[in-house]
Design a protein around this motif. Sequence first.
Motif, PDB file in Angstrom:
ATOM      1  N   LYS A  12      -4.683 -22.068 -16.579  1.00  0.00           N
ATOM      2  CA  LYS A  12      -5.172 -23.144 -15.474  1.00  0.00           C
ATOM      3  C   LYS A  12      -4.778 -22.856 -14.136  1.00  0.00           C
ATOM      4  O   LYS A  12      -5.345 -23.554 -13.366  1.00  0.00           O
ATOM      5  N   GLY A  13      -3.754 -21.892 -13.803  1.00  0.00           N
ATOM      6  CA  GLY A  13      -3.413 -21.741 -12.452  1.00  0.00           C
ATOM      7  C   GLY A  13      -4.489 -20.678 -11.706  1.00  0.00           C
ATOM      8  O   GLY A  13      -4.393 -20.568 -10.379  1.00  0.00           O
ATOM      9  N   GLY A  14      -5.590 -20.364 -12.201  1.00  0.00           N
ATOM     10  CA  GLY A  14      -6.539 -19.569 -11.400  1.00  0.00           C
ATOM     11  C   GLY A  14      -6.619 -18.142 -11.870  1.00  0.00           C
ATOM     12  O   GLY A  14      -6.088 -17.465 -12.782  1.00  0.00           O
ATOM     13  N   SER A  15      -7.077 -17.212 -10.997  1.00  0.00           N
ATOM     14  CA  SER A  15      -7.056 -15.748 -11.177  1.00  0.00           C
ATOM     15  C   SER A  15      -5.753 -15.152 -11.101  1.00  0.00           C
ATOM     16  O   SER A  15      -5.487 -14.073 -11.782  1.00  0.00           O
ATOM     17  N   THR A  16      -4.742 -15.661 -10.284  1.00  0.00           N
ATOM     18  CA  THR A  16      -3.386 -15.033 -10.408  1.00  0.00           C
ATOM     19  C   THR A  16      -2.905 -15.008 -11.730  1.00  0.00           C
ATOM     20  O   THR A  16      -2.176 -14.029 -12.257  1.00  0.00           O
ATOM     21  N   ASP A  17      -3.048 -16.214 -12.431  1.00  0.00           N
ATOM     22  CA  ASP A  17      -2.550 -16.323 -13.847  1.00  0.00           C
ATOM     23  C   ASP A  17      -3.346 -15.455 -14.727  1.00  0.00           C
ATOM     24  O   ASP A  17      -2.721 -15.161 -15.693  1.00  0.00           O
ATOM     25  N   ALA A  18      -4.498 -15.297 -14.534  1.00  0.00           N
ATOM     26  CA  ALA A  18      -5.384 -14.495 -15.469  1.00  0.00           C
ATOM     27  C   ALA A  18      -4.986 -12.923 -15.380  1.00  0.00           C
ATOM     28  O   ALA A  18      -4.506 -12.351 -16.580  1.00  0.00           O
ATOM     29  N   VAL A  19      -4.496 -12.582 -14.061  1.00  0.00           N
ATOM     30  CA  VAL A  19      -3.881 -11.154 -13.970  1.00  0.00           C
ATOM     31  C   VAL A  19      -2.942 -10.927 -14.402  1.00  0.00           C
ATOM     32  O   VAL A  19      -2.435  -9.944 -15.192  1.00  0.00           O
ATOM     33  N   MET A  20      -1.818 -11.957 -14.211  1.00  0.00           N
ATOM     34  CA  MET A  20      -0.635 -11.831 -14.837  1.00  0.00           C
ATOM     35  C   MET A  20      -0.448 -11.787 -16.311  1.00  0.00           C
ATOM     36  O   MET A  20       0.439 -11.362 -16.964  1.00  0.00           O
ATOM     37  N   TYR A  21      -1.513 -12.852 -16.863  1.00  0.00           N
ATOM     38  CA  TYR A  21      -1.397 -12.988 -18.290  1.00  0.00           C
ATOM     39  C   TYR A  21      -1.937 -11.585 -18.951  1.00  0.00           C
ATOM     40  O   TYR A  21      -1.275 -10.863 -19.979  1.00  0.00           O
ATOM     41  N   ARG A  22      -3.006 -11.006 -18.428  1.00  0.00           N
ATOM     42  CA  ARG A  22      -3.498  -9.768 -18.928  1.00  0.00           C
ATOM     43  C   ARG A  22      -2.360  -8.626 -18.544  1.00  0.00           C
ATOM     44  O   ARG A  22      -2.349  -7.606 -19.536  1.00  0.00           O
ATOM     45  N   ALA A  23      -1.811  -8.580 -17.648  1.00  0.00           N
ATOM     46  CA  ALA A  23      -0.640  -7.576 -17.279  1.00  0.00           C
ATOM     47  C   ALA A  23       0.257  -7.740 -18.125  1.00  0.00           C
ATOM     48  O   ALA A  23       1.003  -6.812 -18.781  1.00  0.00           O
ATOM     49  N   THR A  24       0.811  -8.878 -18.418  1.00  0.00           N
ATOM     50  CA  THR A  24       1.959  -9.094 -19.427  1.00  0.00           C
ATOM     51  C   THR A  24       1.483  -8.437 -20.764  1.00  0.00           C
ATOM     52  O   THR A  24       2.246  -8.031 -21.487  1.00  0.00           O
ATOM     53  N   MET A  25       0.364  -9.052 -21.244  1.00  0.00           N
ATOM     54  CA  MET A  25      -0.066  -8.407 -22.712  1.00  0.00           C
ATOM     55  C   MET A  25      -0.279  -7.169 -22.809  1.00  0.00           C
ATOM     56  O   MET A  25      -0.063  -6.535 -23.794  1.00  0.00           O
ATOM     57  N   THR A  26      -0.840  -6.475 -21.618  1.00  0.00           N
ATOM     58  CA  THR A  26      -0.930  -4.920 -21.580  1.00  0.00           C
ATOM     59  C   THR A  26       0.346  -4.260 -21.745  1.00  0.00           C
ATOM     60  O   THR A  26       0.564  -3.442 -22.630  1.00  0.00           O
ATOM     61  N   LEU A  27       1.335  -4.587 -21.026  1.00  0.00           N
ATOM     62  CA  LEU A  27       2.477  -4.069 -21.013  1.00  0.00           C
ATOM     63  C   LEU A  27       3.326  -4.502 -22.611  1.00  0.00           C
ATOM     64  O   LEU A  27       4.079  -3.547 -23.031  1.00  0.00           O
ATOM     65  N   THR A  28       2.921  -5.561 -23.131  1.00  0.00           N
ATOM     66  CA  THR A  28       3.614  -5.883 -24.460  1.00  0.00           C
ATOM     67  C   THR A  28       2.899  -4.811 -25.665  1.00  0.00           C
ATOM     68  O   THR A  28       3.804  -4.484 -26.201  1.00  0.00           O
ATOM     69  N   ILE A  29       1.740  -4.786 -25.449  1.00  0.00           N
ATOM     70  CA  ILE A  29       1.019  -3.847 -26.278  1.00  0.00           C
ATOM     71  C   ILE A  29       1.517  -2.446 -26.272  1.00  0.00           C
ATOM     72  O   ILE A  29       1.814  -1.795 -27.238  1.00  0.00           O
ATOM     73  N   LEU A  30       1.607  -1.961 -25.104  1.00  0.00           N
ATOM     74  CA  LEU A  30       1.919  -0.654 -24.717  1.00  0.00           C
ATOM     75  C   LEU A  30       3.492  -0.523 -25.289  1.00  0.00           C
ATOM     76  O   LEU A  30       3.724   0.549 -25.787  1.00  0.00           O
ATOM     77  N   GLY A  31       4.450  -1.345 -24.921  1.00  0.00           N
ATOM     78  CA  GLY A  31       5.760  -1.362 -25.382  1.00  0.00           C
ATOM     79  C   GLY A  31       5.853  -1.255 -26.640  1.00  0.00           C
ATOM     80  O   GLY A  31       6.590  -0.679 -27.294  1.00  0.00           O
ATOM     81  N   SER A  32       5.043  -2.029 -27.363  1.00  0.00           N
ATOM     82  CA  SER A  32       5.330  -2.131 -28.881  1.00  0.00           C
ATOM     83  C   SER A  32       4.499  -0.903 -29.643  1.00  0.00           C
ATOM     84  O   SER A  32       5.327  -0.511 -30.432  1.00  0.00           O
ATOM     85  N   GLY A  33       3.589  -0.218 -29.050  1.00  0.00           N
ATOM     86  CA  GLY A  33       3.114   1.040 -29.230  1.00  0.00           C
ATOM     87  C   GLY A  33       4.135   2.046 -29.246  1.00  0.00           C
ATOM     88  O   GLY A  33       4.508   2.869 -30.050  1.00  0.00           O
ATOM     89  N   PHE A  34       4.866   2.155 -28.093  1.00  0.00           N
ATOM     90  CA  PHE A  34       5.886   3.118 -27.972  1.00  0.00           C
ATOM     91  C   PHE A  34       6.983   2.837 -28.915  1.00  0.00           C
ATOM     92  O   PHE A  34       7.338   3.849 -29.318  1.00  0.00           O
ATOM     93  N   VAL A  35       7.525   1.673 -29.125  1.00  0.00           N
ATOM     94  CA  VAL A  35       8.573   1.580 -30.085  1.00  0.00           C
ATOM     95  C   VAL A  35       8.229   2.095 -31.410  1.00  0.00           C
ATOM     96  O   VAL A  35       8.646   2.771 -32.002  1.00  0.00           O
ATOM     97  N   VAL A  36       7.036   1.742 -31.775  1.00  0.00           N
ATOM     98  CA  VAL A  36       6.388   2.311 -33.211  1.00  0.00           C
ATOM     99  C   VAL A  36       6.450   3.762 -33.125  1.00  0.00           C
ATOM    100  O   VAL A  36       6.949   4.453 -34.121  1.00  0.00           O
ATOM    101  N   TYR A  37       5.956   4.381 -32.054  1.00  0.00           N
ATOM    102  CA  TYR A  37       6.083   5.741 -31.876  1.00  0.00           C
ATOM    103  C   TYR A  37       7.407   6.390 -32.063  1.00  0.00           C
ATOM    104  O   TYR A  37       7.672   7.466 -32.846  1.00  0.00           O
ATOM    105  N   GLU A  38       8.202   5.987 -31.395  1.00  0.00           N
ATOM    106  CA  GLU A  38       9.741   6.304 -31.194  1.00  0.00           C
ATOM    107  C   GLU A  38      10.290   5.979 -32.638  1.00  0.00           C
ATOM    108  O   GLU A  38      11.089   6.925 -33.178  1.00  0.00           O
ATOM    109  N   LEU A  39      10.206   5.097 -33.248  1.00  0.00           N
ATOM    110  CA  LEU A  39      10.707   4.919 -34.803  1.00  0.00           C
ATOM    111  C   LEU A  39       9.929   5.633 -35.461  1.00  0.00           C
ATOM    112  O   LEU A  39      10.902   6.543 -36.553  1.00  0.00           O
TER     113      LEU A  39
END
Length: 81
Positions: free
Chosen positions: A47-74
Amino acid sequence: MICLHLQALRQLSQRTLTTSARRQIENVVKDKQKLFQADNGMPVHLKGGSTDAVMYRATMTLTILGSGFVVYELLYAALPK
C-alpha cells in the motif's frame, strides 16, 4: 576563574536552547493511517506505493536466489567427490 567560565557556558547553553527556532513538522500519521487502513484489496505491504513494490520484489528475488544457492550447496556437499 573556573566558576566564571562554567557560569558563562551554562548561560550560553541555556540561551541557545531556549531561543532557537523550532521547525514545525507536519503530522502525517492520520494520512498514513487512512492510506494503510483503506479497504482497496491491496495487501498492506504494497500500500505504500511503487517503492514498496520494488522493495517487495527485490526481497522476494533475493530470498529465492538465496534459497536456491543453499539447496545447491547442500547437494554439492552431499554428493561424493
